[in-house]
Write a protein that holds these residues in place. Structure first.
Motif, mmCIF file in Angstrom:
data_model
loop_
_atom_site.group_PDB
_atom_site.id
_atom_site.type_symbol
_atom_site.label_atom_id
_atom_site.label_comp_id
_atom_site.label_asym_id
_atom_site.label_seq_id
_atom_site.Cartn_x
_atom_site.Cartn_y
_atom_site.Cartn_z
ATOM 1 N N GLU A 1 -26.858 -41.439 21.915
ATOM 2 C CA GLU A 1 -25.816 -42.344 21.355
ATOM 3 C C GLU A 1 -25.981 -42.445 19.916
ATOM 4 O O GLU A 1 -25.175 -42.670 19.002
ATOM 5 C CB GLU A 1 -26.123 -43.872 22.100
ATOM 6 N N ASP B 1 -24.475 -39.804 18.301
ATOM 7 C CA ASP B 1 -23.076 -40.003 18.219
ATOM 8 C C ASP B 1 -22.624 -40.950 17.122
ATOM 9 O O ASP B 1 -21.569 -40.692 16.321
ATOM 10 C CB ASP B 1 -22.655 -40.395 19.632
ATOM 11 N N LEU B 2 -23.261 -42.062 17.314
ATOM 12 C CA LEU B 2 -22.974 -42.939 16.362
ATOM 13 C C LEU B 2 -23.241 -42.878 14.737
ATOM 14 O O LEU B 2 -22.665 -43.100 13.938
ATOM 15 C CB LEU B 2 -23.512 -44.437 16.622
ATOM 16 N N VAL C 1 -19.745 -49.284 13.411
ATOM 17 C CA VAL C 1 -18.667 -48.442 13.803
ATOM 18 C C VAL C 1 -17.245 -49.333 13.928
ATOM 19 O O VAL C 1 -16.385 -48.873 13.289
ATOM 20 C CB VAL C 1 -18.909 -47.171 14.668
ATOM 21 N N ASP C 2 -17.478 -50.022 14.912
ATOM 22 C CA ASP C 2 -16.133 -50.870 15.213
ATOM 23 C C ASP C 2 -15.752 -51.307 13.870
ATOM 24 O O ASP C 2 -14.558 -51.513 13.843
ATOM 25 C CB ASP C 2 -16.475 -51.730 16.306
ATOM 26 N N VAL D 1 -28.880 -49.056 18.555
ATOM 27 C CA VAL D 1 -27.601 -48.606 19.069
ATOM 28 C C VAL D 1 -26.633 -49.680 19.009
ATOM 29 O O VAL D 1 -25.572 -49.289 18.428
ATOM 30 C CB VAL D 1 -27.636 -48.091 20.661
ATOM 31 N N GLN D 2 -26.744 -51.012 19.444
ATOM 32 C CA GLN D 2 -25.973 -51.909 19.271
ATOM 33 C C GLN D 2 -25.397 -52.326 17.854
ATOM 34 O O GLN D 2 -24.298 -52.436 17.504
ATOM 35 C CB GLN D 2 -26.693 -53.288 19.711
ATOM 36 N N ARG E 1 -20.294 -40.527 13.779
ATOM 37 C CA ARG E 1 -19.130 -41.384 13.503
ATOM 38 C C ARG E 1 -19.135 -42.196 12.098
ATOM 39 O O ARG E 1 -18.354 -42.113 11.501
ATOM 40 C CB ARG E 1 -18.724 -42.335 14.566
ATOM 41 N N ARG F 1 -23.229 -49.398 16.771
ATOM 42 C CA ARG F 1 -21.871 -49.554 17.439
ATOM 43 C C ARG F 1 -20.832 -50.480 16.656
ATOM 44 O O ARG F 1 -19.791 -50.318 16.398
ATOM 45 C CB ARG F 1 -22.166 -49.915 18.885
ATOM 46 N N ASP F 2 -21.779 -51.708 16.179
ATOM 47 C CA ASP F 2 -21.088 -52.795 15.635
ATOM 48 C C ASP F 2 -20.505 -52.338 14.348
ATOM 49 O O ASP F 2 -19.302 -52.614 14.135
ATOM 50 C CB ASP F 2 -21.915 -54.109 15.541
#
Lengths: 160, 94
Positions: free
Chosen positions: B64, B67-68, A151-152, A144-145, B71, A148-149
């Motif tokens: 999560e 969702d990720l 996506v950012d 997940v981390q 995206r 997320r990175d």
């Protein structure tokens, strides 16, 4: 769980990231040729990359890798199941040992829910299940981390 | 994958796993769960609660990831994945 910012090339985070990026690159290359929903392919790529980064050391990764290999044999992910496959699927999901489901160990009634959440959990003994869950959570958090990175990063990268 | 016969014998050996082992594993799980870690007042959190929280946490992690993935797949469609490659790797790993 704190994020590892060390440049350790053999850390789980690093191994996962390399594999996942490679997979995303491949996905991007072939995206026009595919009719599969791309969200699902990204998710599968992520799960597969993590399982491959851990390798077969864990029961849960073995379950994930098995499932993915099985999935690759069918041409479409979501094709309607033939009757025989449907029966097999139902038997697999609901044909559990009643002794396990009723929970001969007092307050472990929730283990059934957990079994469904952890890959391969249905056929694990309770002690393995707990250990596998702990490792699975650790890897999922890392996954997940990194996602997320990414996506950012992709969100802020100017489009070409 | 596993047949009935092997599951029955697994039921027998399950009862031989000690309570201590289970307790150790449950407390290991406890360490990983953010909710229980933050609200820890005493060491006595019931195994049942830990399992409950574990299920919730795994489910939220799954959500999560979904969702990720959603995206990311949208973002992939809008960028050229070739050029930022090196800088991505560099910024994430270093």
């Amino acid at each position: 769980m704190t994020a590892q910012q060390s440049p350790n090339p053999s850390s789980l985070r690093t191994r996962f990231t390399y594999r996942f990026l490679r997979a995303l690159k491949e996905l991007n290359k072939h995206r026009s040729a595919t009719s599969w929903p791309s969200y699902r392919r990204v998710k599968v790529a992520a799960d597969a990359s993590m399982a491959a980064a851990v390798k077969s050391r864990r029961a849960w990764t073995r379950a994930v890798l098995r499932k993915i290999r099985r999935g690759h044999r069918s041409p479409r992910w979501n094709r309607p199941l033939a009757t025989r496959e449907l029966r097999r699927k139902i038997r697999r999901n609901h044909g559990g040992n009643p002794r396990k489901i009723r929970g001969s160990h007092g307050d472990f009634g929730q283990t059934n829910e957990l079994r469904k959440l952890v890959p391969g959990g249905e056929s694990m003994e309770i002690s393995s299940l707990l250990g596998e869950t702990a490792h699975y959570i650790k890897c999922l958090s890392t996954q997940v981390q990194v996602m997320r990175d990414l996506v950012d990063l992709y969100s802020s990268t100017p489009t070409s | 994958m596993s047949n009935r016969r092997s599951r029955q014998s697994a039921g027998v050996s399950t009862s031989r796993i000690t309570d201590d082992q289970i307790i150790e594993l449950v407390s290991k799980l406890q360490q990983l769960l953010p909710e229980i870690r933050n609200n820890r007042r005493s060491n006595k959190v019931s195994a049942s609660k830990v399992l409950q929280e574990t299920c919730n946490y795994v489910r939220s992690l799954h959500r999560e990831v979904d969702d990720l993935s959603e995206r990311l797949s949208q973002l992939l469609a809008t960028i050229d994945a070739e050029s930022p490659e090196a800088s991505i790797i560099r910024s994430l790993i270093m």
